[in-house]
Scaffold this motif. Structure first.
Motif, PDB file in Angstrom:
ATOM      1  N   ARG A  13       0.826  -1.210   0.000  1.00 41.78           N
ATOM      2  CA  ARG A  13       0.000   0.000   0.000  1.00 41.78           C
ATOM      3  C   ARG A  13       0.862   1.262   0.000  1.00 41.78           C
ATOM      4  O   ARG A  13       0.536   2.248  -0.664  1.00 41.78           O
ATOM      5  N   TYR A  34      -1.449   6.559   8.060  1.00 40.95           N
ATOM      6  CA  TYR A  34      -2.534   6.180   8.969  1.00 40.95           C
ATOM      7  C   TYR A  34      -3.888   6.799   8.599  1.00 40.95           C
ATOM      8  O   TYR A  34      -4.918   6.408   9.129  1.00 40.95           O
ATOM      9  N   THR A  35      -3.883   7.798   7.681  1.00 37.71           N
ATOM     10  CA  THR A  35      -5.161   8.366   7.229  1.00 37.71           C
ATOM     11  C   THR A  35      -5.652   7.733   5.928  1.00 37.71           C
ATOM     12  O   THR A  35      -6.758   8.042   5.476  1.00 37.71           O
ATOM     13  N   ASP A  36      -4.814   6.883   5.317  1.00 35.83           N
ATOM     14  CA  ASP A  36      -5.243   6.192   4.098  1.00 35.83           C
ATOM     15  C   ASP A  36      -6.434   5.299   4.424  1.00 35.83           C
ATOM     16  O   ASP A  36      -6.395   4.508   5.372  1.00 35.83           O
ATOM     17  N   LYS A  37      -7.500   5.408   3.647  1.00 40.42           N
ATOM     18  CA  LYS A  37      -8.754   4.688   3.944  1.00 40.42           C
ATOM     19  C   LYS A  37      -8.557   3.176   3.971  1.00 40.42           C
ATOM     20  O   LYS A  37      -9.040   2.485   4.866  1.00 40.42           O
ATOM     21  N   GLU A  38      -7.841   2.667   3.005  1.00 39.26           N
ATOM     22  CA  GLU A  38      -7.647   1.205   2.927  1.00 39.26           C
ATOM     23  C   GLU A  38      -6.877   0.695   4.142  1.00 39.26           C
ATOM     24  O   GLU A  38      -7.210  -0.350   4.709  1.00 39.26           O
ATOM     25  N   ALA A  40      -6.520   2.356   7.133  1.00 42.61           N
ATOM     26  CA  ALA A  40      -7.285   2.652   8.353  1.00 42.61           C
ATOM     27  C   ALA A  40      -8.445   1.680   8.552  1.00 42.61           C
ATOM     28  O   ALA A  40      -8.810   1.366   9.688  1.00 42.61           O
ATOM     29  N   ASP A  41      -9.038   1.208   7.424  1.00 40.89           N
ATOM     30  CA  ASP A  41     -10.148   0.250   7.533  1.00 40.89           C
ATOM     31  C   ASP A  41      -9.674  -1.107   8.056  1.00 40.89           C
ATOM     32  O   ASP A  41     -10.435  -1.825   8.704  1.00 40.89           O
ATOM     33  N   LYS A  42      -8.411  -1.449   7.756  1.00 39.75           N
ATOM     34  CA  LYS A  42      -7.888  -2.763   8.154  1.00 39.75           C
ATOM     35  C   LYS A  42      -7.263  -2.757   9.545  1.00 39.75           C
ATOM     36  O   LYS A  42      -7.427  -3.704  10.310  1.00 39.75           O
ATOM     37  N   TYR A  43      -6.509  -1.692   9.858  1.00 39.13           N
ATOM     38  CA  TYR A  43      -5.717  -1.692  11.092  1.00 39.13           C
ATOM     39  C   TYR A  43      -5.984  -0.432  11.917  1.00 39.13           C
ATOM     40  O   TYR A  43      -6.249   0.636  11.367  1.00 39.13           O
ATOM     41  N   ASP A  44      -5.846  -0.570  13.237  1.00 39.75           N
ATOM     42  CA  ASP A  44      -5.938   0.611  14.087  1.00 39.75           C
ATOM     43  C   ASP A  44      -4.566   1.282  14.143  1.00 39.75           C
ATOM     44  O   ASP A  44      -3.556   0.719  13.714  1.00 39.75           O
TER      45      ASP A  44
END
Length: 248
Positions: A13, A34-38, A40-44
């Motif tokens: 990514r 950490y602001t990338d949607k993909e 952020a959706d997967k990991y905290d």
């Protein structure tokens, strides 16, 4: 603990969202990671930091310092190594590319380009800081030693993981405080509601008593009228009897 598949996924990514450089590296700001949607959706946020630290230890990428802090590290460059440099680091790869014959003197080791040069310096500093006999106790050397897994227990007390745990504790304490405040507010509202109900009940009872008193008064008045009427009728009857007696 970082999973190998997750490390590989975040590297893929980073190659997509980062900017490619002439030296083969790909650079992305920490905030963009950490602001990338993909991602952020997967990991905290905590696990993202764990994945990046794991990748750094494996020499798959590089960034300055040991800790990654949301906000404070937003403009930090995350430098992803090209395929040939992964596992060895940019400084080592560049040395293999440009090193002369064993008898020759190596004048300078470092990848071309500004980012590559900075990365090489960071790599050398890390190797120096992980020496088994470090001198002094500077924060940078201890942090680097921690990154390499060689820091003695207790030396790195302000590491990213510790701070993440501390932040989590603070957030949990804040949630409990807010929940307690809401509960207290609800309790106050319930107490106020009960007071209002009691006041309403007292008013209703007072109104009922007043109505009963008015009805009792009305009955007394009616009874008094009846009594008065009866007396008047008796008086009239006596007067009629007297008149009749006189006539006889």
């Amino acid at each position: 603990m970082a999973e190998a598949k997750d490390v590989e996924a975040i590297l893929d990514r980073l190659l997509k969202i980062g900017t490619g450089k002439k030296d083969g590296t790909t650079v992305a700001k920490y905030k963009s990671v950490y602001t990338d949607k993909e991602i952020a959706d997967k990991y905290d946020i905590a696990y993202i930091g764990t994945l990046l630290r794991s990748a750094k230890r494996q020499k798959l990428l590089h960034y300055a310092g040991a800790a990654l802090m949301q906000g404070a590290s937003d403009d930090l460059d995350i430098v992803v190594y090209p395929e040939e440099a992964r596992g060895v680091g940019m400084a080592e790869v560049e040395a293999k590319k440009k090193a002369p014959e064993p008898t020759a003197k190596v004048e300078k080791v470092g990848p071309p380009g500004k980012v590559g040069s900075i990365t090489a310096r960071f790599e050398r500093k890390e190797r120096e800081s992980t020496d088994p006999k470090p001198k002094g106790s500077s924060v940078s050397s201890i942090a680097s030693a921690f990154e390499a897994g060689k820091a003695a227990p207790g030396k790195v007390q302000s590491s990213f993981v510790d701070r993440e745990i501390e932040e989590a504790k603070k957030k949990e304490a804040l949630k409990k405080k807010q929940a307690k405040k809401v509960e207290s507010s609800s309790s106050d509202s319930e107490t106020e509601r009960k007071k209002l109900e009691e006041r309403k009940k007292r008013k209703e009872e007072e109104a009922k008593k007043l109505k009963e008193a008015e009805e009792a008064k009305k009955k007394d008045e009616e009874a008094a009228k009846e009594e008065k009427k009866r007396k008047e009728e008796e008086k009239k009857k006596r007067e009629e009897e007297k008149e009749k007696a006189k006539e006889e």
